[in-house]
Design a protein around this motif. Structure first.
Motif, mmCIF file in Angstrom:
data_model
loop_
_atom_site.group_PDB
_atom_site.id
_atom_site.type_symbol
_atom_site.label_atom_id
_atom_site.label_comp_id
_atom_site.label_asym_id
_atom_site.label_seq_id
_atom_site.Cartn_x
_atom_site.Cartn_y
_atom_site.Cartn_z
ATOM 1 N N PRO A 70 12.510 -10.105 -1.523
ATOM 2 C CA PRO A 70 11.342 -9.930 -1.899
ATOM 3 C C PRO A 70 10.404 -9.526 -0.709
ATOM 4 O O PRO A 70 10.680 -9.902 0.488
ATOM 5 N N CYS A 71 9.351 -8.829 -0.819
ATOM 6 C CA CYS A 71 8.436 -8.362 0.126
ATOM 7 C C CYS A 71 6.986 -9.296 0.105
ATOM 8 O O CYS A 71 6.603 -9.582 -0.948
ATOM 9 N N GLN A 72 6.520 -9.753 1.102
ATOM 10 C CA GLN A 72 5.370 -10.557 1.426
ATOM 11 C C GLN A 72 4.306 -9.514 2.341
ATOM 12 O O GLN A 72 4.961 -9.217 3.432
ATOM 13 N N LEU A 73 3.279 -9.501 1.856
ATOM 14 C CA LEU A 73 2.420 -9.195 2.946
ATOM 15 C C LEU A 73 2.088 -9.851 4.001
ATOM 16 O O LEU A 73 2.241 -11.026 4.104
ATOM 17 N N GLU A 74 2.070 -9.217 5.233
ATOM 18 C CA GLU A 74 1.642 -10.002 6.558
ATOM 19 C C GLU A 74 0.484 -9.330 7.003
ATOM 20 O O GLU A 74 0.286 -8.522 7.689
ATOM 21 N N ALA A 75 -0.681 -10.163 6.994
ATOM 22 C CA ALA A 75 -2.052 -9.777 7.248
ATOM 23 C C ALA A 75 -2.588 -9.778 8.541
ATOM 24 O O ALA A 75 -3.349 -8.791 8.876
ATOM 25 N N LYS A 76 -1.571 -10.327 9.553
ATOM 26 C CA LYS A 76 -1.987 -10.441 10.827
ATOM 27 C C LYS A 76 -1.762 -8.699 11.444
ATOM 28 O O LYS A 76 -2.626 -8.662 12.341
ATOM 29 N N SER A 77 -1.025 -8.159 10.915
ATOM 30 C CA SER A 77 -0.940 -6.613 11.595
ATOM 31 C C SER A 77 -2.194 -5.838 10.984
ATOM 32 O O SER A 77 -2.712 -5.068 11.757
ATOM 33 N N LEU A 78 -2.719 -6.331 10.031
ATOM 34 C CA LEU A 78 -3.774 -5.560 9.506
ATOM 35 C C LEU A 78 -5.134 -5.986 10.155
ATOM 36 O O LEU A 78 -6.045 -5.202 10.371
ATOM 37 N N LYS A 79 -5.060 -7.201 10.817
ATOM 38 C CA LYS A 79 -6.141 -7.579 11.559
ATOM 39 C C LYS A 79 -6.036 -6.896 12.747
ATOM 40 O O LYS A 79 -7.255 -6.644 13.192
ATOM 41 N N LYS A 80 -4.885 -6.469 13.305
ATOM 42 C CA LYS A 80 -4.736 -5.645 14.411
ATOM 43 C C LYS A 80 -5.562 -4.310 14.659
ATOM 44 O O LYS A 80 -6.121 -4.028 15.328
ATOM 45 N N ALA A 81 -5.209 -3.748 13.204
ATOM 46 C CA ALA A 81 -5.862 -2.420 13.219
ATOM 47 C C ALA A 81 -7.424 -2.646 12.940
ATOM 48 O O ALA A 81 -8.233 -1.900 13.511
ATOM 49 N N ASP A 82 -7.857 -3.649 12.225
ATOM 50 C CA ASP A 82 -9.189 -3.986 12.197
ATOM 51 C C ASP A 82 -9.920 -4.303 13.485
ATOM 52 O O ASP A 82 -10.922 -3.830 13.712
#
Lengths: 124, 124
Positions: A70-82
């Motif tokens: 199963p795959c799970q979103l890892e939002a921390k990396s999106l925060k990096k982009a943000d």
DNA sequence: ATATTATTCAAAGCTAGAGGTAAATACTCA
DNA sequence: TGAGTATTTACCTCTAGCTTTGAATAATAT
């Protein structure tokens, strides 16, 4: 891609619509590869590779549950982009100001017309 | 890149460190191609190509001033990227909550140890 | 042990990305 | 017009990205 720094990996991963769509669906919760693949007209191996890209960018993490990964979103990396983008936030807010200024300028110029658009800054 | 939608063009353009650096320098004001190329160990045609990519993504606009084609940051496109990412903002804020929960869970488990990690959700 | 389900690996095709050099174009100034 | 500066085009090379098909691996259930 030549660059392997984390920001480059993240933006590169986000540059594909299928991968962005996958992230969008993972936002609602964990999904298996087959579940994920469902909506796309694409082979499973293709999906696997997209997932690898997302995983390398740390935009998702993967689990192990029986024969499912199963795959799970890892939002921390999106925060990096943000975080990177957010340093420019003032610029797009500013651009509304510039628009305002521009509009004021035309109004003024309607009374005293002159130079077409020439800002002739000198360069050595 | 296969995708030609604007978000894909934007993220793809941002996936290169040289291009991100160029945007960073344009944040302080308009620059010509040669000025821009200065710091990089790269031929001018290579820079020209990076600028084309940024232009196609509408991250910069170009002017014409004598023999110079100055580049200017176009922050609106960055805002587009920001808008996409911002739909996930709640997720990375949430992940701190999840960390909290997790830490509480360990504390509890230290008193009554048992299953290693098994969440055995049933799947058809 | 075998069949079933889920996922990945391997190989191949094709297109695009990132860089280079050499030559062409664009504009200015004397 | 010709020299000088700024930028782009053309062409070439090499590597990486996206997708496919067919086969392999992993875990479960009978």
């Amino acid at each position: 891609m030549v660059a392997t720094d984390s920001l480059s990996l993240i933006f590169s991963a986000l540059s594909d619509p299928t991968r962005r769509s996958i992230l969008g669906r993972l936002a609602h919760g964990e999904l298996s590869v087959t579940e994920l693949a469902g909506p796309y007209e694409m082979s499973l191996p293709a999906i696997t590779k997209h997932l690898k890209v997302l995983e390398k960018a740390k935009l998702i993490t993967r689990g192990k549950e029986a024969q499912w990964r199963p795959c799970q979103l890892e939002a921390k990396s999106l925060k990096k982009a943000d975080d990177w983008i957010s340093t420019y936030r003032s610029h797009w807010e500013e651009s509304f100001d510039r628009l305002d200024e521009y509009l004021k300028t035309i109004q003024k110029d309607e009374n005293q017309p002159g130079e077409k658009s020439g800002k002739s800054k000198k360069r050595k």
